[in-house]
Design a protein around this motif. Sequence first.
Motif, short mmCIF file in Angstrom:
data_model
loop_
_atom_site.label_atom_id
_atom_site.label_comp_id
_atom_site.label_asym_id
_atom_site.label_seq_id
_atom_site.Cartn_x
_atom_site.Cartn_y
_atom_site.Cartn_z
N THR A 45 65.27 52.71 12.24
CA THR A 45 65.65 51.90 13.39
C THR A 45 66.99 52.40 13.94
O THR A 45 67.63 53.30 13.36
CB THR A 45 65.77 50.42 13.00
N THR A 46 67.41 51.79 15.03
CA THR A 46 68.70 52.16 15.63
C THR A 46 69.87 51.78 14.72
O THR A 46 70.95 52.38 14.82
CB THR A 46 68.86 51.47 16.99
N SER A 47 69.67 50.80 13.85
CA SER A 47 70.73 50.38 12.95
C SER A 47 70.73 51.15 11.62
O SER A 47 71.58 50.92 10.77
CB SER A 47 70.59 48.88 12.64
N GLY A 48 69.76 52.04 11.43
CA GLY A 48 69.71 52.86 10.23
C GLY A 48 68.34 52.84 9.57
O GLY A 48 67.36 52.39 10.17
N ILE A 49 68.28 53.32 8.35
CA ILE A 49 67.03 53.38 7.59
C ILE A 49 66.85 52.08 6.83
O ILE A 49 67.71 51.67 6.04
CB ILE A 49 67.04 54.58 6.62
N GLN A 50 65.71 51.43 7.05
CA GLN A 50 65.39 50.19 6.36
C GLN A 50 64.24 50.43 5.38
O GLN A 50 63.24 51.06 5.73
CB GLN A 50 64.99 49.10 7.37
#
Length: 286
Positions: A45-50
């Motif tokens: 995602t835009t906020s990082g790897i989930q």
Amino acid sequence: MKGLKAKNSLVGLLFVSPWIIGFLIFTAFPLLYSLFLSFQKVKITTSGIQTEFIKFENFQYAFVVDAIFTERLTKYLEEMIISVPIIIVFSLIIALLLNQKVKFRGMFRTIFFLPVIIASGPVMKELIDQGITTIPTIEKYAIYQALIDSPDGFFNGILLYLIKNLIMILWFSGVQILIFLAALQKMDKQIYEAAKIDGASNWESFWKVTLPSIFPMIIVNTIYTIVMYSIFSLNPIIEHIQTNMFKVDTGFGYASALSWIYFLIIALALVISVGAMTLKGKKNYN
């Protein structure tokens, strides 16, 4: 004395430290991280790897749902069982010929090793597309048409695979030829002279002297050939892993699971082949 030994150990450690640091950063960490991802459902995602822990679902999906992977894996194992012995036998024959005192021996060595240098993924793909990797004009022969008409049989499938890929398989033999050639050139000629005095023919000398002497190199070449054949860039399993890496419904987690399954199968193939050859060698040559 102890101080000198400790100093030499420290100097040696300093020399290998760049490799150790590089291995830990660029190999060990990505390897362990991919093992971690294989048990996760990964979303970028835009906020990082989930990541979401899903236990063995990725591995179960590979064998239960992903029919393409199991089909390509089965085909890979069949092709490897066929290709590896052919490459080893061909390499040994060429090495025996090049070990003789013939004119232009250096040129022949270069010719057989040249495909190792130029046979990269894009080059091989272009050659395959042009049909250069098959036996020329084989389509004109009746045996080829008979195999095409009934390709479902086990032996028919093997023959058809060899006809279509024989030249490409032989192109993988350059390094193995050099390894065999180096082993043959290290052998003492007096052993052959003693064998001839005892009445051994050339055929008997090969089976009783040459083959036992280079048997360790046969194992080395087997390991090298299996690994080389498995990591070739045009390998359909590797292409399948790369494709799933960027799919929305699978992603990096599933691709990591496929990679570890593939790695374990290669390791198992190495253990079985080397173990069987070692036991055979101990039985025959001890």
